[in-house]
Motif scaffolding. Structure first.
Motif, short mmCIF file in Angstrom:
data_model
loop_
_atom_site.label_atom_id
_atom_site.label_comp_id
_atom_site.label_asym_id
_atom_site.label_seq_id
_atom_site.Cartn_x
_atom_site.Cartn_y
_atom_site.Cartn_z
N GLN A 517 0.88 -1.16 0.00
CA GLN A 517 0.00 0.00 0.00
C GLN A 517 0.91 1.21 0.00
O GLN A 517 1.74 1.36 0.89
CB GLN A 517 -0.88 0.02 1.25
CG GLN A 517 -1.84 -1.13 1.30
CD GLN A 517 -2.90 -0.94 2.37
OE1 GLN A 517 -3.18 0.16 2.80
NE2 GLN A 517 -3.50 -2.04 2.79
N VAL A 518 0.78 2.05 -1.02
CA VAL A 518 1.74 3.14 -1.16
C VAL A 518 1.06 4.45 -1.52
O VAL A 518 -0.08 4.49 -1.96
CB VAL A 518 2.77 2.84 -2.27
CG1 VAL A 518 3.68 1.71 -1.86
CG2 VAL A 518 2.05 2.50 -3.57
N ARG A 519 1.80 5.52 -1.28
CA ARG A 519 1.36 6.84 -1.70
C ARG A 519 2.15 7.16 -2.96
O ARG A 519 3.37 7.09 -2.98
CB ARG A 519 1.73 7.82 -0.57
CG ARG A 519 1.45 9.25 -0.84
CD ARG A 519 2.14 10.09 0.24
NE ARG A 519 1.67 11.46 0.16
CZ ARG A 519 0.89 12.02 1.09
NH1 ARG A 519 0.54 11.36 2.17
NH2 ARG A 519 0.49 13.26 0.94
N GLY A 597 -6.89 3.75 -3.99
CA GLY A 597 -7.37 4.04 -2.65
C GLY A 597 -8.10 5.36 -2.65
O GLY A 597 -9.19 5.49 -3.20
N GLU A 598 -7.47 6.37 -2.07
CA GLU A 598 -8.13 7.66 -2.00
C GLU A 598 -7.16 8.75 -2.43
O GLU A 598 -5.96 8.59 -2.33
CB GLU A 598 -8.59 7.91 -0.57
CG GLU A 598 -7.42 7.90 0.40
CD GLU A 598 -7.79 7.22 1.71
OE1 GLU A 598 -8.45 7.88 2.51
OE2 GLU A 598 -7.43 6.05 1.92
N LEU A 600 -5.05 11.97 -1.87
CA LEU A 600 -4.49 12.49 -0.62
C LEU A 600 -4.44 14.01 -0.67
O LEU A 600 -4.70 14.62 -1.71
CB LEU A 600 -3.10 11.88 -0.40
CG LEU A 600 -3.17 10.35 -0.31
CD1 LEU A 600 -1.79 9.74 -0.27
CD2 LEU A 600 -3.97 9.91 0.91
N GLY A 607 -3.45 7.24 -2.71
CA GLY A 607 -3.12 6.00 -2.04
C GLY A 607 -3.42 4.87 -3.02
O GLY A 607 -4.49 4.85 -3.62
N LEU A 608 -2.48 3.95 -3.20
CA LEU A 608 -2.69 2.86 -4.16
C LEU A 608 -2.37 1.53 -3.50
O LEU A 608 -1.48 1.44 -2.66
CB LEU A 608 -1.78 3.02 -5.37
CG LEU A 608 -2.07 4.14 -6.36
CD1 LEU A 608 -0.91 4.26 -7.33
CD2 LEU A 608 -3.35 3.85 -7.13
N ARG A 609 -3.10 0.52 -3.91
CA ARG A 609 -2.76 -0.85 -3.51
C ARG A 609 -2.18 -1.55 -4.72
O ARG A 609 -2.83 -1.60 -5.76
CB ARG A 609 -4.01 -1.61 -3.09
CG ARG A 609 -4.53 -1.30 -1.73
CD ARG A 609 -5.51 -2.40 -1.33
NE ARG A 609 -5.88 -2.29 0.07
CZ ARG A 609 -6.94 -1.61 0.48
NH1 ARG A 609 -7.71 -0.99 -0.39
NH2 ARG A 609 -7.23 -1.55 1.76
N ARG B 57 -4.57 13.13 7.97
CA ARG B 57 -3.55 12.37 7.24
C ARG B 57 -2.17 12.74 7.75
O ARG B 57 -1.92 13.90 8.09
CB ARG B 57 -3.63 12.71 5.75
CG ARG B 57 -4.63 11.89 5.01
CD ARG B 57 -4.05 10.53 4.72
NE ARG B 57 -5.09 9.63 4.21
CZ ARG B 57 -4.95 8.31 4.22
NH1 ARG B 57 -3.87 7.75 4.72
NH2 ARG B 57 -5.88 7.53 3.75
N ASN B 60 3.19 9.58 4.55
CA ASN B 60 2.83 8.44 3.71
C ASN B 60 1.35 8.14 3.77
O ASN B 60 0.52 8.99 3.45
CB ASN B 60 3.65 7.21 4.09
CG ASN B 60 5.00 7.23 3.41
OD1 ASN B 60 5.10 7.74 2.31
ND2 ASN B 60 6.02 6.72 4.07
N LEU B 61 0.99 6.94 4.24
CA LEU B 61 -0.42 6.60 4.31
C LEU B 61 -0.92 6.57 5.74
O LEU B 61 -1.95 5.98 6.04
CB LEU B 61 -0.66 5.26 3.63
CG LEU B 61 -0.50 5.29 2.10
CD1 LEU B 61 -0.60 3.88 1.54
CD2 LEU B 61 -1.56 6.17 1.46
N GLY B 80 -2.42 2.92 6.11
CA GLY B 80 -2.92 2.20 4.93
C GLY B 80 -4.10 2.91 4.31
O GLY B 80 -4.43 4.04 4.68
N ILE B 81 -4.71 2.23 3.36
CA ILE B 81 -5.81 2.81 2.62
C ILE B 81 -7.12 2.51 3.33
O ILE B 81 -7.37 1.37 3.73
CB ILE B 81 -5.80 2.26 1.17
CG1 ILE B 81 -4.60 2.84 0.43
CG2 ILE B 81 -7.09 2.61 0.46
CD1 ILE B 81 -4.30 2.15 -0.86
N LEU B 82 -7.95 3.53 3.47
CA LEU B 82 -9.23 3.34 4.15
C LEU B 82 -10.27 2.80 3.18
O LEU B 82 -10.18 3.04 1.97
CB LEU B 82 -9.69 4.69 4.72
CG LEU B 82 -8.77 5.24 5.82
CD1 LEU B 82 -9.09 6.69 6.11
CD2 LEU B 82 -8.92 4.40 7.08
N ASP B 84 -13.77 2.23 1.01
CA ASP B 84 -14.56 3.18 0.24
C ASP B 84 -15.57 3.94 1.09
O ASP B 84 -15.79 5.12 0.91
CB ASP B 84 -15.34 2.45 -0.86
CG ASP B 84 -14.43 2.03 -1.99
OD1 ASP B 84 -13.36 2.64 -2.13
OD2 ASP B 84 -14.79 1.09 -2.73
#
Lengths: 660, 134
Positions: A517-519, A597-598, A600, A607-609, B57, B60-61, B80-82, B84
């Motif tokens: 999971q990265v930005r 993801g969302e 930022l 945000g990416l998976r 925030r 990073n995440l 991490g990513i929340l 939806d």
């Protein structure tokens, strides 16, 4: 007008179901020919009326009749036509109607294909299915009529849940229901046989094809659900041990046990009472599945809008079905005489071990699924049982199953010799070890005992399948022997290979998947397992009934672009929920998977998976092979011959042969 | 044969119960975290409503937000990513560990795929607070 016609046909269908559930049963009891004969016309009329009701609902969906509450809640004028059709089963009311339609369809199919079965038996089977149908139609009419009108009439519908706007999920419920409801057929055969007091090989032979079909559909249905979750939930997972998934998996496990023990009952007359019990349990668990999903008592990713009041009806219905059928079993089964298993080294014993392992697995999953509910009901606190529990009990219970499965291709009924088995199977065992150890070592990034274990098991099923076909056809003209081998043998072989493919898929995916999971801002790179993911930014796109932000990700290998992934974050116009649509490049050896993801804070980064999923396709491919194997076995010519023509004389049964 | 089956089943049951005991996650409300009912350094579930304006925030995440049962509040940290449907005012469930200073570190954040849906646990916790208040 059309919705009223729908309600009216539902009531007529209920009346037909009541007739179908009572007169043939009484007729069979009193040996009254005309009453038994009612089964046929009642079953067909019920099918016609349920079909008509279903057609009415579909027409109302297509014509956007928002005066019907169910349609207003689950549809919209902007919705594409395919989802108008699948919208019929998107919610509770419509999916029950689909349940009833499929049940009526199975009843019709049984009626049509069972002319060779004695009339008394046939009447009882159809009647039991009529009783089940009565329960479901009553439930629909009393608590969840899909045709209920509302006033004032909304101008626009509330839209279909965006999660369900996916082709995979559109066909998932009907296929799953074909399986669930299909188990009502062996259930009905079991009850009929208990009522008649005649549990013989013929009973098992009649139930076998139906059980195989239902089980195959259930297999495909579960696999589709898993595939959908992988595509649509954006977590890269394919199985979550979620209570709703467990609810469909438990009947599958029992169904698997049933498919095997039916073979033993038919061929050798063993486990008669046990096999009937499995048929009763498989259908009861299907009902429990419906209850768990629909009652709103579960916390689950699948917990769509629910109504606890309906749960009470299903619970009463479930207790009636389970209570009455187990009561009948307790009353009748003790008088059943089974042939005893003569030797511990025989196909029967193998099936016995298979059944025990499968039932223990079912019990542990049932424990993990119901434990939180029981604790909550007793006021002992709210708990949840995590996925690690299921993984840690599932693997040790099923791995021996896969090991034993390999011997199924060669072991004989009645009595076999360990020496003979070792002699035939040792080459297969050696090959599996060699490939199992070498494959992961040479092809994969790091050492993993899980991978070695899984691949060894997988290759073992394949190697033993080859040995099985070879030894079955040796001696004489091989080509002719191949042709004369019954399709049920090929079905079994294919399904067993499917289990191996499935095992390899699970082992390699769980051992070598990489997740990050990265930005990322446009232009950023991320290196995952030798693949370079480059984020090229996000563009706005517009779909039929949604707007979306589409991420563009280029995947490079050795500096060259090999793939472009386009995951989306969709917002549907009516329900306004953001929806993740993963960008996947599917491959036989690996999937590249990205989900958005969302956005930022800075407006540029997201945000990416990012995932690399080796061999994940093998999981669904394996399930598909299992299902196709089941269908092939179900279409075996043997089952279609009228009972009189192919008389199984005792001599063909007692010869130690490699039949199934 | 029968003996083997009995022994096998007993072992399986024992292992299953052991695995079950290790993987049960208890559910707690923010009030129970604040009053010290919840154990620290054990995986538990915490559920509540996301307080408006509390989502922040970080690097990073990293993200922090505050959960409430309308009586007490607990700050949750997550990397991490929340999901939806994670948003202000939404009922959510998180799974993670409480450290000794009373901050909750979530390993998983679960939000349901239905905007009108409230997780039953969170619903119950909210109702309990309402009843006490009346």
């Amino acid at each position: 007008m059309i919705p009223e016609l729908g309600t009216f046909s539902l009531i007529l269908a209920l009346l037909c179901a009541i007739v179908q559930g009572t007169f043939p049963l009484l007729g069979a009891h009193r040996n009254h020919y005309h009453w038994m004969n009612l089964a046929r016309s009642a079953a067909w009329s019920q099918l016609v009326f349920v079909g008509l009701a279903y057609a009415c609902l579909t027409v109302s969906f297509l014509s956007h009749d928002f005066s019907v509450r169910y349609i207003a809640l689950n549809s919209n004028t902007q919705l594409p036509v395919i989802y108008l059709i699948s919208g019929v089963w998107a919610g509770h009311e419509g999916s029950l109607l689909l349940w009833a339609l499929i049940l009526a369809g199975w009843t019709g199919a049984v009626e049509r294909c069972s002319s060779a079965i004695p009339q008394e038996m046939r009447a009882r089977v159809i009647a039991v299915m009529g009783l089940v149908s009565t329960g479901f139609l009553l439930f629909i009419i009393m608590t969840s009529n899909p045709f209920a009108r509302q006033f004032p009439i909304p101008l626009e519908g509330n839209d279909l849940n965006p999660l369900l706007q996916d082709p995979g999920l559109a066909i998932h419920p009907p296929i799953l229901y074909l399986g669930y409801v299909g188990f009502s057929v062996p259930f009905a055969f079991g009850i009929a046989a208990l009522l008649a007091g005649r549990l013989d090989g013929a009973w098992a032979r009649w139930s076998r094809p139906w059980t195989l079909f239902a089980w195959s559909f259930l297999t495909i249905g579960i696999a589709l659900g898993s595939w959908w979750a992988y595509n649509e939930l954006g977590w890269g997972g394919w199985w979550f041990w979620d209570p709703v998934e467990n609810a469909s998996f438990m009947p599958w496990l029992v169904g698997t046990a049933l498919v095997h023990s039916l073979a033993a009952t038919e061929k050798r007359g063993v486990f008669k009472a046990w096999t009937v019990l499995l048929a009763l349990v498989a259908f009861s668990l299907s009902l429990l599945g419906t209850f768990l999903v629909r009652s709103g008592i579960l916390t689950s990713v699948h917990a769509f809008a629910n109504d606890p009041a309906r749960g009470v009806f299903i619970l009463i219905f479930l207790s009636l079905v389970v209570g009455l059928s187990l009561g009948l079993y307790a009353w009748r089964a003790p008088s059943v005489r089974s042939t005893l298993v003569t030797s511990p080294i025989s196909r029967e014993s193998l099936i016995l071990i298979n059944n025990i392992l499968l039932m223990v697995t079912t019990a542990t999953i049932l424990l993990g699924t119901l434990y939180p509910l029981v604790m909550d009901a007793l006021g002992l606190g709210k708990i949840s049982v995590g996925a690690p529990y299921f993984n840690s009990v599932f693997v040790p219970l099923t791995a021996p199953l896969v090991l034993l499965l390999g011997t199924a291709s060669v072991i004989r009924w009645k009595q076999d010799k360990i020496k003979r088995l070792l002699w035939i199977l040792t080459p297969a065992l050696l090959i599996s070890f060699v490939i199992g150890v070498l494959w992961p070592v040479f092809n994969m990034p790091h050492y993993s005992s899980v991978a070695i274990f899984g691949v060894t098991l997988g290759v073992w099923t394949f190697a033993t399948a080859v040995v099985g076909v070879w030894s079955r056809t040796s001696g004489g003209n091989r080509w002719r022997r191949l042709r004369n081998t019954p399709s049920s043998f090929y079905g079994m072989t294919l399904a067993h290979i499917g289990v191996g493919v499935f095992a390899i898929g699970i082992a390699l995916t769980s051992a070598f998947s990489v997740e990050k999971q990265v930005r990322m801002a446009p232009g950023d790179h991320q290196l995952i397992g030798g693949y370079d993911f480059r984020f090229d930014g996000v563009i706005d796109v517009r779909g039929a009934n949604y707007v979306a932000q589409r991420g563009i990700i280029t995947v490079l290998k050795d500096g060259l672009p090999i793939s472009r992934l386009e995951p989306e974050k969709r917002t549907y116009q009516v329900q306004r929920n953001p929806m993740t649509e993963a960008g996947i490049e599917a491959g036989l050896m690996r999937d590249l998977y990205v989900s958005l993801g969302e956005p930022l804070d800075d407006g540029r980064s997201w945000g990416l998976r990012l995932y690399l999923k080796p061999f994940i396709r093998w999981i669904w491919l394996g399930a598909l092979l299992i299902a196709i194997g089941g269908l092939i076995a179900g279409f075996d010519r043997r089952y279609r011959l009228p009972s009189g023509i192919r008389n199984r004389s005792p001599s063909t049964v007692t010869t130690p042969s490699v039949g199934i | 044969m029968v003996g083997l089956i009995v022994v096998g089943c007993t072992i399986a049951t024992g292992l299953a119960l052991l695995a079950l005991r290790e993987n049960i996650n208890l559910f707690f409300s923010p009030s129970q975290i604040v009053d010290g009912t919840a154990p620290s350094n054990t995986t538990i579930r915490l559920g509540g409503m996301v307080v408006s304006g509390s989502i922040q925030r970080g690097e990073n995440l990293g993200v922090t937000f505050v959960l409430t049962d309308l009586a007490e509040q607990v700050t949750v940290a997550y990397e991490g990513i929340l999901p939806d449907l994670f948003r202000e005012g939404q009922g959510i469930v998180t799974q993670g560990k409480l450290d000794s200073s009373g901050r909750f570190f979530a390993e998983q954040v679960l939000a349901k795929h239905d905007e009108t849906y409230m997780p039953p646990e969170v619903n119950d916790a909210l109702r309990k607070v309402m009843e006490v208040g009346q």
